[in-house]
Write a protein that holds these residues in place. Sequence first.
Motif, PDB file in Angstrom:
ATOM      1  N   LEU A 251      -4.091   1.289   0.628  1.00  0.00           N
ATOM      2  CA  LEU A 251      -3.310   1.032   1.841  1.00  0.00           C
ATOM      3  C   LEU A 251      -2.495  -0.248   1.690  1.00  0.00           C
ATOM      4  O   LEU A 251      -1.302  -0.289   2.020  1.00  0.00           O
ATOM      5  CB  LEU A 251      -4.238   0.916   3.045  1.00  0.00           C
ATOM      6  CG  LEU A 251      -5.022   2.170   3.437  1.00  0.00           C
ATOM      7  CD1 LEU A 251      -5.963   1.871   4.592  1.00  0.00           C
ATOM      8  CD2 LEU A 251      -4.096   3.319   3.804  1.00  0.00           C
ATOM      9  N   HIS A 252      -3.128  -1.284   1.196  1.00  0.00           N
ATOM     10  CA  HIS A 252      -2.446  -2.567   1.054  1.00  0.00           C
ATOM     11  C   HIS A 252      -1.383  -2.538  -0.040  1.00  0.00           C
ATOM     12  O   HIS A 252      -0.345  -3.204   0.066  1.00  0.00           O
ATOM     13  CB  HIS A 252      -3.465  -3.668   0.753  1.00  0.00           C
ATOM     14  CG  HIS A 252      -4.343  -4.000   1.911  1.00  0.00           C
ATOM     15  ND1 HIS A 252      -5.535  -4.666   1.784  1.00  0.00           N
ATOM     16  CD2 HIS A 252      -4.212  -3.748   3.248  1.00  0.00           C
ATOM     17  CE1 HIS A 252      -6.093  -4.827   2.974  1.00  0.00           C
ATOM     18  NE2 HIS A 252      -5.309  -4.277   3.883  1.00  0.00           N
ATOM     19  N   GLU A 279     -15.166   1.209   6.708  1.00  0.00           N
ATOM     20  CA  GLU A 279     -14.688   0.230   5.721  1.00  0.00           C
ATOM     21  C   GLU A 279     -13.223  -0.118   5.971  1.00  0.00           C
ATOM     22  O   GLU A 279     -12.814  -1.281   5.845  1.00  0.00           O
ATOM     23  CB  GLU A 279     -14.871   0.771   4.301  1.00  0.00           C
ATOM     24  CG  GLU A 279     -16.306   0.969   3.883  1.00  0.00           C
ATOM     25  CD  GLU A 279     -17.112  -0.312   3.898  1.00  0.00           C
ATOM     26  OE1 GLU A 279     -16.528  -1.397   3.633  1.00  0.00           O
ATOM     27  OE2 GLU A 279     -18.325  -0.256   4.175  1.00  0.00           O
ATOM     28  N   ILE A 280     -12.426   0.888   6.309  1.00  0.00           N
ATOM     29  CA  ILE A 280     -11.010   0.636   6.593  1.00  0.00           C
ATOM     30  C   ILE A 280     -10.870  -0.291   7.794  1.00  0.00           C
ATOM     31  O   ILE A 280     -10.089  -1.251   7.779  1.00  0.00           O
ATOM     32  CB  ILE A 280     -10.266   1.960   6.822  1.00  0.00           C
ATOM     33  CG1 ILE A 280     -10.210   2.762   5.513  1.00  0.00           C
ATOM     34  CG2 ILE A 280      -8.856   1.710   7.349  1.00  0.00           C
ATOM     35  CD1 ILE A 280      -9.674   4.172   5.674  1.00  0.00           C
ATOM     36  N   ALA A 284      -9.263  -3.568   6.180  1.00  0.00           N
ATOM     37  CA  ALA A 284      -7.804  -3.441   6.102  1.00  0.00           C
ATOM     38  C   ALA A 284      -7.127  -4.350   7.122  1.00  0.00           C
ATOM     39  O   ALA A 284      -7.659  -4.609   8.214  1.00  0.00           O
ATOM     40  CB  ALA A 284      -7.387  -1.996   6.354  1.00  0.00           C
ATOM     41  N   MET A 285      -5.943  -4.825   6.770  1.00  0.00           N
ATOM     42  CA  MET A 285      -5.145  -5.557   7.749  1.00  0.00           C
ATOM     43  C   MET A 285      -4.764  -4.604   8.876  1.00  0.00           C
ATOM     44  O   MET A 285      -4.615  -3.385   8.670  1.00  0.00           O
ATOM     45  CB  MET A 285      -3.899  -6.132   7.073  1.00  0.00           C
ATOM     46  CG  MET A 285      -4.210  -7.253   6.093  1.00  0.00           C
ATOM     47  SD  MET A 285      -2.717  -8.106   5.503  1.00  0.00           S
ATOM     48  CE  MET A 285      -2.014  -6.845   4.436  1.00  0.00           C
ATOM     49  N   ALA A 290      -4.690   2.519  11.067  1.00  0.00           N
ATOM     50  CA  ALA A 290      -4.502   3.824  11.702  1.00  0.00           C
ATOM     51  C   ALA A 290      -4.094   4.914  10.716  1.00  0.00           C
ATOM     52  O   ALA A 290      -3.914   6.066  11.115  1.00  0.00           O
ATOM     53  CB  ALA A 290      -3.438   3.714  12.803  1.00  0.00           C
ATOM     54  N   VAL A 291      -3.959   4.573   9.429  1.00  0.00           N
ATOM     55  CA  VAL A 291      -3.547   5.572   8.439  1.00  0.00           C
ATOM     56  C   VAL A 291      -4.681   6.569   8.220  1.00  0.00           C
ATOM     57  O   VAL A 291      -5.805   6.169   7.889  1.00  0.00           O
ATOM     58  CB  VAL A 291      -3.162   4.896   7.105  1.00  0.00           C
ATOM     59  CG1 VAL A 291      -2.821   5.950   6.049  1.00  0.00           C
ATOM     60  CG2 VAL A 291      -1.985   3.953   7.314  1.00  0.00           C
ATOM     61  N   PRO A 292      -4.426   7.876   8.386  1.00  0.00           N
ATOM     62  CA  PRO A 292      -5.506   8.854   8.252  1.00  0.00           C
ATOM     63  C   PRO A 292      -5.860   9.138   6.794  1.00  0.00           C
ATOM     64  O   PRO A 292      -5.002   9.101   5.913  1.00  0.00           O
ATOM     65  CB  PRO A 292      -4.930  10.105   8.921  1.00  0.00           C
ATOM     66  CG  PRO A 292      -3.459   9.966   8.765  1.00  0.00           C
ATOM     67  CD  PRO A 292      -3.164   8.490   8.833  1.00  0.00           C
ATOM     68  N   VAL A 293      -7.131   9.409   6.568  1.00  0.00           N
ATOM     69  CA  VAL A 293      -7.613   9.907   5.280  1.00  0.00           C
ATOM     70  C   VAL A 293      -7.987  11.367   5.500  1.00  0.00           C
ATOM     71  O   VAL A 293      -8.880  11.673   6.297  1.00  0.00           O
ATOM     72  CB  VAL A 293      -8.829   9.108   4.784  1.00  0.00           C
ATOM     73  CG1 VAL A 293      -9.339   9.676   3.459  1.00  0.00           C
ATOM     74  CG2 VAL A 293      -8.479   7.626   4.637  1.00  0.00           C
ATOM     75  N   VAL A 294      -7.287  12.273   4.812  1.00  0.00           N
ATOM     76  CA  VAL A 294      -7.439  13.705   5.085  1.00  0.00           C
ATOM     77  C   VAL A 294      -7.780  14.457   3.802  1.00  0.00           C
ATOM     78  O   VAL A 294      -7.438  14.010   2.697  1.00  0.00           O
ATOM     79  CB  VAL A 294      -6.153  14.289   5.707  1.00  0.00           C
ATOM     80  CG1 VAL A 294      -5.794  13.560   7.002  1.00  0.00           C
ATOM     81  CG2 VAL A 294      -4.982  14.222   4.726  1.00  0.00           C
TER      82      VAL A 294
END
Length: 320
Positions: A251-252, A279-280, A284-285, A290-294
């Motif tokens: 993500l970063h 963990e996210i 995460a910043m 809000a980024v989904p893991v799918v």
Amino acid sequence: MTAPQVIAVDLGGTSLRATLAGPDGRLGQIRRIRTDARGGPDKVVAQIVELVADVRAAAGSTPILGIGLSSTGPLDPFTGTVFTLPTLDGWNNVPLRDLVAERTGLPVTLENDAISAAVGEWRFGAGRGVQSLAYVTVSTGIGGGVIVDGRIMHGRMGMAGHVGHMTLLPDGPRCGCGNHGCWEALASGTALGRIVRERLAAGAASSMQSITDRPVTAEDVALAARAGDPLGTEILAGEARWLGIGVVSLLHLFSPERVIMGGGVSSALDLMAGGIAAEIQARAMAPFRAVPVVPAALGGDAGLAGAATLAFAAAGTKLP
């Protein structure tokens, strides 16, 4: 006249697959043979040529624009060179693209299997509609492919996206690449199997103690966890932690709109989703949380769909 097609080929350490493919991502009947892992490049190229001939014959009068070849690596898609294949004997700087093109008479595109899968999911699977994504395959090892602003991220020699070899624990277990503490060494299916076998050998109470005729695998862990086995549940929680930590780095680094997870271990993603999300949220910043893991939508066929997409693009065909 029948619409032109391409032949998609997937070269893996265990199996070699080929099929006819259309620009809409639809795949025909998939032909599969066991890869001649000990035979060297000449034998494997001969296998590829034979499979291509079979698919071509079954296509009849359908025009074939080219071959999209997805392969394990590391490899350089620009020169068409496979540097080495750790699971196959005798591979060292093999000009695979040109060898297949010469022996089939068709233009060939060559791409890393995880990048091919990322393209397949982007065009026809769980990544449709986004312009930036990170694809992670968690199986024997951990691989990946990244799409940024509607383009494949290739980097020098096409080697970008080897996400499994991020160092997450400097003094951690040794990875197959030679480093210590890689994401792959901590969270791959191979790592998961090693961890459960160590725990069982130490006498941990589990239904998996009854598996005595073969090594216990990551799949066994997932099945045990689904059945409420405490050790299976504990080990999957640890797997979710390491997957989540690795995803935070993705993500970063790449700021994707979506993280797509494929590979055999991802079949237990529903059991690990809460742990990964925790963990996210913790690491995460804020803009990335809000980024989904799918889960991947195309399963094991994502690489074939991506290889076909790249072959059509090389032929100048506009995709839907």
